[in-house]
Design an enzyme around this catalytic site. Structure first.
Site, mmCIF file in Angstrom:
data_model
loop_
_atom_site.group_PDB
_atom_site.id
_atom_site.type_symbol
_atom_site.label_atom_id
_atom_site.label_comp_id
_atom_site.label_asym_id
_atom_site.label_seq_id
_atom_site.Cartn_x
_atom_site.Cartn_y
_atom_site.Cartn_z
ATOM 1 N N PHE A 90 0.859 -1.184 0.000
ATOM 2 C CA PHE A 90 0.000 0.000 0.000
ATOM 3 C C PHE A 90 0.894 1.233 0.000
ATOM 4 O O PHE A 90 1.956 1.250 0.629
ATOM 5 C CB PHE A 90 -0.912 -0.003 1.226
ATOM 6 C CG PHE A 90 -1.915 1.113 1.224
ATOM 7 C CD1 PHE A 90 -2.936 1.149 0.300
ATOM 8 C CD2 PHE A 90 -1.821 2.140 2.144
ATOM 9 C CE1 PHE A 90 -3.856 2.186 0.285
ATOM 10 C CE2 PHE A 90 -2.734 3.182 2.148
ATOM 11 C CZ PHE A 90 -3.753 3.202 1.215
ATOM 12 N N ASP A 161 7.182 -2.432 8.534
ATOM 13 C CA ASP A 161 5.801 -2.018 8.283
ATOM 14 C C ASP A 161 4.944 -3.227 8.637
ATOM 15 O O ASP A 161 4.821 -4.178 7.864
ATOM 16 C CB ASP A 161 5.617 -1.616 6.820
ATOM 17 C CG ASP A 161 4.208 -1.108 6.526
ATOM 18 O OD1 ASP A 161 3.277 -1.459 7.277
ATOM 19 O OD2 ASP A 161 4.026 -0.387 5.525
ATOM 20 N N HIS A 164 -0.033 -5.212 8.562
ATOM 21 C CA HIS A 164 -0.777 -6.454 8.334
ATOM 22 C C HIS A 164 -0.412 -7.532 9.352
ATOM 23 O O HIS A 164 -0.873 -8.661 9.214
ATOM 24 C CB HIS A 164 -0.461 -7.026 6.949
ATOM 25 C CG HIS A 164 -0.754 -6.131 5.810
ATOM 26 N ND1 HIS A 164 -0.434 -6.458 4.502
ATOM 27 C CD2 HIS A 164 -1.341 -4.911 5.735
ATOM 28 C CE1 HIS A 164 -0.798 -5.493 3.688
ATOM 29 N NE2 HIS A 164 -1.347 -4.526 4.418
ATOM 30 N N GLN A 187 -6.652 0.782 11.073
ATOM 31 C CA GLN A 187 -7.691 1.247 10.151
ATOM 32 C C GLN A 187 -8.831 0.221 10.111
ATOM 33 O O GLN A 187 -8.677 -0.917 10.529
ATOM 34 C CB GLN A 187 -7.053 1.475 8.770
ATOM 35 C CG GLN A 187 -7.991 1.863 7.661
ATOM 36 C CD GLN A 187 -8.517 0.659 6.888
ATOM 37 O OE1 GLN A 187 -7.989 -0.444 6.987
ATOM 38 N NE2 GLN A 187 -9.567 0.868 6.132
ATOM 39 N N LYS A 190 -8.308 -3.480 9.290
ATOM 40 C CA LYS A 190 -7.167 -4.191 9.849
ATOM 41 C C LYS A 190 -7.601 -5.260 10.858
ATOM 42 O O LYS A 190 -8.753 -5.361 11.240
ATOM 43 C CB LYS A 190 -6.194 -3.203 10.488
ATOM 44 C CG LYS A 190 -5.547 -2.240 9.488
ATOM 45 C CD LYS A 190 -4.771 -2.988 8.409
ATOM 46 C CE LYS A 190 -3.977 -2.068 7.487
ATOM 47 N NZ LYS A 190 -4.810 -1.205 6.656
ATOM 48 N N ARG A 219 6.413 18.734 22.443
ATOM 49 C CA ARG A 219 6.207 19.297 23.791
ATOM 50 C C ARG A 219 6.349 18.208 24.854
ATOM 51 O O ARG A 219 5.647 17.199 24.810
ATOM 52 C CB ARG A 219 4.829 19.928 23.879
ATOM 53 C CG ARG A 219 4.588 20.732 25.148
ATOM 54 C CD ARG A 219 3.178 21.306 25.151
ATOM 55 N NE ARG A 219 2.968 22.219 26.274
ATOM 56 C CZ ARG A 219 1.796 22.739 26.607
ATOM 57 N NH1 ARG A 219 0.718 22.431 25.880
ATOM 58 N NH2 ARG A 219 1.684 23.550 27.638
ATOM 59 N N TYR A 226 5.225 26.073 27.095
ATOM 60 C CA TYR A 226 5.258 25.930 25.635
ATOM 61 C C TYR A 226 6.682 25.931 25.093
ATOM 62 O O TYR A 226 6.997 26.579 24.099
ATOM 63 C CB TYR A 226 4.401 27.016 24.967
ATOM 64 C CG TYR A 226 2.974 26.971 25.430
ATOM 65 C CD1 TYR A 226 2.097 26.006 24.943
ATOM 66 C CD2 TYR A 226 2.512 27.868 26.387
ATOM 67 C CE1 TYR A 226 0.792 25.932 25.404
ATOM 68 C CE2 TYR A 226 1.200 27.807 26.850
ATOM 69 C CZ TYR A 226 0.354 26.834 26.360
ATOM 70 O OH TYR A 226 -0.935 26.743 26.805
ATOM 71 N N ARG A 236 -1.371 12.325 18.497
ATOM 72 C CA ARG A 236 -1.831 11.670 19.716
ATOM 73 C C ARG A 236 -3.142 10.905 19.488
ATOM 74 O O ARG A 236 -4.064 11.412 18.862
ATOM 75 C CB ARG A 236 -2.030 12.684 20.839
ATOM 76 C CG ARG A 236 -0.751 13.367 21.310
ATOM 77 C CD ARG A 236 -1.019 14.247 22.529
ATOM 78 N NE ARG A 236 -1.971 15.304 22.230
ATOM 79 C CZ ARG A 236 -1.651 16.543 21.881
ATOM 80 N NH1 ARG A 236 -0.372 16.895 21.771
ATOM 81 N NH2 ARG A 236 -2.578 17.438 21.647
#
Length: 388
Positions: A90, A161, A164, A187, A190, A219, A226, A236
């Site tokens: 993909f 990767d 899968h 996703q 999956k 951060r 900051y 996140r």
């Protein structure tokens, strides 16, 4: 196989969920804190996911593409560098590198397992190579023995990767036990899912801490002024997503057990159909999650393959054409493309070319069906193949 009007039975639905997901969502809701800095679901999921995969650390992120991008950034991938990727995957595998300003270098795959070819990887390494990205295609592990030696000799890190490959293992070692970073996707299609989501596993704390900073806009956790220490973005995961994934992880092993039982039955039946070649398996891949039930029709050609997929869908099978070679998509050439033409890349990747033209896969929920349904799948394929 006499009934030419046969249609597929109803396979198990996907995604699967029950009261465990409902309880998790309520638990996350009742916290009153719905992002990871105030809640506990993401932290708990990361610990559970890391332990399940034999990793020292796991970081939950927004999706699988971001997982790859973040992992590559931690490895120093950026302008002036190259990342070796399989040509058959993909396109997120290459785009994650390209969005960081790196050049994605496609190489050929093995025609038996559909995973990256170690010899092709070794031939593609240059002084600019910053990472090698094997993709554990359809849940089958890449040859980590050969790739590990190549990476060590070249001084180039591997990044797995594993979009899968939830719950898989190679020679008794799980994804997190190979000494390299790995990226996962959650996703909707999956093997475990919350609609979207991703995770990165790390073998050491230093990489994890750098990734944590970068996934939270640079951060630190305790910052009140900051003072962003690195570049980054907001990758996140939220508490609701994590609560669903905790439930999904709890049933993953049992689902893999079922698929491991069904695939040998289906593969044997498919192999008996003239012109059909199921995906093979290296015996060192001792646990395969079977994200796809994949097979080839060598020489059939892309046009007839596509017509066959359409016909299988009409008969009730959740069928898909195999991935297009990444270098045959316009998006691959927008940025970070190698100094080569499509024809030159195709000449280097004959197995990628073949799979792109004659490969088909069935959704993994078919392998959660009964053994009798495996016979029906093969019967429908044989009948349809004869008529297309």
């Amino acid at each position: 196989m006499s009934d030419s009007r046969r249609t597929a039975p109803e396979f198990p639905a996907w995604p699967q969920f029950d009261d465990a997901e409902r309880a998790g969502l309520i638990r996350a809701l009742d916290q009153g804190q719905w992002w990871r800095m105030g809640g506990t679901e993401v932290d708990s999921f990361e610990r559970e996911f890391a332990e399940y995969h034999g990793a020292a650390h796991a970081l939950a992120v927004t999706n699988g593409t971001h997982a790859l991008e973040l992992a590559l950034q931690v490895l120093g991938v950026g302008p002036g560098t190259e990342v070796i990727v399989p040509g058959f995957t993909f396109i997120s595998s290459s785009q994650a590198a390209q969005r960081l300003g790196a050049v994605a270098v496609p190489v050929d795959v093995d025609l038996e397992t559909y995973c990256i070819d170690p010899a092709a990887v070794e031939a593609a390494i240059t002084p600019r190579t910053r990472a090698i990205m094997p993709v554990h295609m359809a849940g089958h592990f890449s040859d980590m023995d050969a790739l590990g030696k190549i990476a060590a000799n070249a001084g180039v890190p591997l990044i797995q990767d594993a979009a899968h490959a939830h719950g898989t293992s190679w020679a008794g070692r799980r994804v997190g036990e190979h000494g390299s970073i790995a990226a996962f996707s959650f996703q909707n299609g999956k093997l475990m899912t919350a609609g979207e989501g991703g995770a990165v596993t790390f073998p050491d704390a230093e990489q994890y801490e750098q990734a944590f900073l970068r996934h939270s806009c640079g951060r630190p956790r305790t910052d009140r002024r900051y003072l962003h220490q690195t570049s980054g973005s907001n990758f996140r995961m939220n508490e609701f997503t994590a609560s669903v994934l905790r439930a999904q992880l709890a049933r993953l092993g049992g689902q893999i057990d079922t698929r491991e039982q069904r695939w040998p039955v289906l593969a044997e039946l498919l192999a008996q159909i003239p012109g059909v070649v199921p995906q093979g398996r290296d015996p060192r891949c001792d646990r395969n999650s079977h994200y796809m039930a994949m097979f080839r029709l060598p020489g059939v050609g892309e046009e007839r393959r596509n017509a066959l997929v359409d016909a299988l869908i009409e008969r009730g099978l959740p069928a898909f054409a195999a991935f297009r070679a990444i270098y045959r998509s316009d998006g691959f050439w927008e940025t970070g493309a190698p100094d080569a033409t499509v024809d030159q890349l195709a000449a280097r990747c004959p197995n990628v070319e073949a799979l792109s033209a004659d490969g088909i896969w069935l959704h993994h929920r078919t392998l959660l069906g009964t053994e009798a349904q495996m016979h029906t799948i093969a019967e429908i394929l044989a009948e349809t193949l004869a008529g297309v």
